[in-house]
Design a protein around this motif. Structure first.
Motif, mmCIF file in Angstrom:
data_model
loop_
_atom_site.group_PDB
_atom_site.id
_atom_site.type_symbol
_atom_site.label_atom_id
_atom_site.label_comp_id
_atom_site.label_asym_id
_atom_site.label_seq_id
_atom_site.Cartn_x
_atom_site.Cartn_y
_atom_site.Cartn_z
ATOM 1 N N UNK A 13 0.836 -1.200 0.000
ATOM 2 C CA UNK A 13 0.000 0.000 0.000
ATOM 3 C C UNK A 13 0.875 1.256 0.000
ATOM 4 N N UNK A 14 1.935 1.241 0.789
ATOM 5 C CA UNK A 14 2.866 2.380 0.815
ATOM 6 C C UNK A 14 3.542 2.549 -0.537
ATOM 7 N N UNK A 15 3.981 1.443 -1.109
ATOM 8 C CA UNK A 15 4.651 1.484 -2.417
ATOM 9 C C UNK A 15 3.706 1.989 -3.501
ATOM 10 N N UNK A 16 2.441 1.604 -3.433
ATOM 11 C CA UNK A 16 1.459 2.043 -4.429
ATOM 12 C C UNK A 16 1.305 3.559 -4.451
ATOM 13 N N UNK A 56 -4.897 2.343 5.192
ATOM 14 C CA UNK A 56 -6.200 2.089 5.817
ATOM 15 C C UNK A 56 -7.159 1.422 4.831
ATOM 16 N N UNK A 57 -7.188 1.892 3.582
ATOM 17 C CA UNK A 57 -8.079 1.317 2.564
ATOM 18 C C UNK A 57 -7.752 -0.145 2.297
ATOM 19 N N UNK A 58 -6.471 -0.468 2.190
ATOM 20 C CA UNK A 58 -6.072 -1.854 1.936
ATOM 21 C C UNK A 58 -6.354 -2.744 3.149
ATOM 22 N N UNK A 59 -6.213 -2.179 4.329
ATOM 23 C CA UNK A 59 -6.561 -2.933 5.540
ATOM 24 C C UNK A 59 -8.050 -3.271 5.511
ATOM 25 N N UNK A 60 -8.876 -2.280 5.237
ATOM 26 C CA UNK A 60 -10.323 -2.510 5.157
ATOM 27 C C UNK A 60 -10.659 -3.543 4.094
ATOM 28 N N UNK A 61 -10.042 -3.409 2.936
ATOM 29 C CA UNK A 61 -10.296 -4.325 1.815
ATOM 30 C C UNK A 61 -9.961 -5.772 2.190
ATOM 31 N N UNK A 64 -8.891 -6.302 7.715
ATOM 32 C CA UNK A 64 -7.975 -6.042 8.831
ATOM 33 C C UNK A 64 -8.482 -4.825 9.589
ATOM 34 N N UNK A 65 -8.609 -4.974 10.894
ATOM 35 C CA UNK A 65 -9.089 -3.864 11.709
ATOM 36 C C UNK A 65 -7.973 -2.851 11.949
ATOM 37 N N UNK A 66 -8.274 -1.590 11.669
ATOM 38 C CA UNK A 66 -7.357 -0.501 11.999
ATOM 39 C C UNK A 66 -7.669 -0.100 13.439
ATOM 40 N N UNK A 67 -6.731 -0.334 14.321
ATOM 41 C CA UNK A 67 -6.952 -0.088 15.751
ATOM 42 C C UNK A 67 -6.976 1.401 16.091
#
Length: 118
Positions: A13-16, A56-61, A64-67
């Motif tokens: 996600x960071x690389x994107x 955050x978007x990739x976590x949601x996709x 994965x819960x963003x704490x």
């Protein structure tokens, strides 16, 4: 999902969003807080915010819960807590100042290529 898969998703996600100098610090056995610190930087506040949003978007996709997210408004140092992986997304100047890689010098460091191949 194990922490190695999670750090790969966050690093991609960071690389994107064209984050600079993406590294992961393996914190297993060093810190009780998390398994990995993922560290990168952006050239300006807007890019830093875009990188954090993509994480955050990739976590949601991926379910994965963003704490917790800290520092979004200023865009100088945004922390995205994914529990087993904590992403530190810095403005370049802030990264140089805080130098987490040196602070956590006992941790094994992996580059983006190392993360992808692990």
């Amino acid at each position: 999902m194990d922490s190695k898969e999670l750090v790969k998703i966050a690093a991609q996600a960071c690389d994107d969003k064209r984050a600079n100098d993406i590294v992961a610090l393996n914190m297993e056995g060093i810190s009780l807080i998390t398994d990995y610190f993922l560290i990168c930087d952006g050239s300006n506040e807007r890019q830093v915010q875009a990188i954090a949003k993509e994480v955050k978007d990739q976590a949601d996709k991926n379910g994965i819960e963003v704490k917790r997210v800290e520092g979004e408004k200023t865009g100088r140092w945004i922390l995205v807590d994914l529990e087993d992986v904590v992403c530190h997304i810095f403005h370049k100047d802030e990264r140089d100042h805080y130098n987490l890689e040196k602070l956590w010098g006992d941790a094994e460091t992996m580059s983006l290529e190392g993360i992808a191949s692990s």
